[in-house]
Design a protein around this motif. Structure first.
Motif, PDB file in Angstrom:
ATOM      1  N   LEU A  87       0.825  -1.211   0.000  1.00 27.27           N
ATOM      2  CA  LEU A  87       0.000   0.000   0.000  1.00 27.27           C
ATOM      3  C   LEU A  87       0.859   1.261   0.000  1.00 27.27           C
ATOM      4  N   LEU A  88       1.933   1.249   0.783  1.00 28.77           N
ATOM      5  CA  LEU A  88       2.825   2.409   0.821  1.00 28.77           C
ATOM      6  C   LEU A  88       3.503   2.615  -0.534  1.00 28.77           C
ATOM      7  N   ARG A  89       3.900   1.528  -1.171  1.00 30.61           N
ATOM      8  CA  ARG A  89       4.510   1.646  -2.498  1.00 30.61           C
ATOM      9  C   ARG A  89       3.502   2.207  -3.502  1.00 30.61           C
ATOM     10  N   GLU A  90       2.259   1.724  -3.422  1.00 30.40           N
ATOM     11  CA  GLU A  90       1.221   2.238  -4.314  1.00 30.40           C
ATOM     12  C   GLU A  90       0.972   3.721  -4.064  1.00 30.40           C
ATOM     13  N   GLU A  91       0.930   4.095  -2.782  1.00 27.70           N
ATOM     14  CA  GLU A  91       0.710   5.505  -2.447  1.00 27.70           C
ATOM     15  C   GLU A  91       1.868   6.366  -2.944  1.00 27.70           C
ATOM     16  N   ALA A  92       3.093   5.876  -2.759  1.00 30.40           N
ATOM     17  CA  ALA A  92       4.263   6.623  -3.232  1.00 30.40           C
ATOM     18  C   ALA A  92       4.223   6.749  -4.756  1.00 30.40           C
ATOM     19  N   ARG A  93       3.835   5.682  -5.430  1.00 29.92           N
ATOM     20  CA  ARG A  93       3.730   5.718  -6.896  1.00 29.92           C
ATOM     21  C   ARG A  93       2.662   6.728  -7.314  1.00 29.92           C
TER      22      ARG A  93
END
Length: 147
Positions: A67-73
């Motif tokens: 989720l954090l990677r998706e948010e950062a993306r």
């Protein structure tokens, strides 16, 4: 493992029935063995529960990381979109400034051409003005003499 423990327990039970004189001692050993096996099974169950908690925690952490990677993306994409929009605004402003410069340059060239034409005609205009002024002065003198 469970199958091995079950086979060992059944073998001990068969030996206990086969050797009646040893049955009391073998019964004590079998009960101790059963208790120890139950203890080990409890530890295995506790370990399995702990392992399940760790696996659940690991899955939760992996999900959070995803989720954090998706948010950062998504943030990077939004930032890029903002930068692209700003670049488009700047490019539009630059195009407008270039168009205004081209228009001003055209106007400047036209004014310079007009100025050059006026300068070329200036001696003629000055000569005509001088001729008109001389004629005006002569007519004024003539009017003054008549009066």
């Amino acid at each position: 493992r469970e199958e091995r423990a079950r086979l060992f327990q059944e073998s001990l039970k068969a030996v206990q029935h086969a050797f009646r004189s040893w049955a009391p001692l073998l019964g004590i050993i079998r009960r101790e063995l059963d208790a120890y096996i139950a203890h080990l099974e409890g530890e295995v169950a506790a370990h399995a529960e702990e392992q399940a908690r760790w696996l659940a925690l690991e899955a939760d952490m992996e999900e959070r990381e995803r989720l954090l990677r998706e948010e950062a993306r998504a943030l990077r994409l939004a930032e890029r979109a903002g930068e692209e929009a700003r670049m488009q605004e700047l490019e539009a402003g630059l195009e407008a400034a270039q168009a205004a410069l081209a228009c001003a340059t055209h106007t400047l060239h036209a004014e310079r051409a007009h100025t050059a034409e006026v300068r070329e005609r200036l001696p003629d205009v000055e000569a005509q003005l001088h001729t008109v002024m001389r004629a005006f002065n002569e007519q004024r003198r003539a009017v003054a003499e008549m009066v």
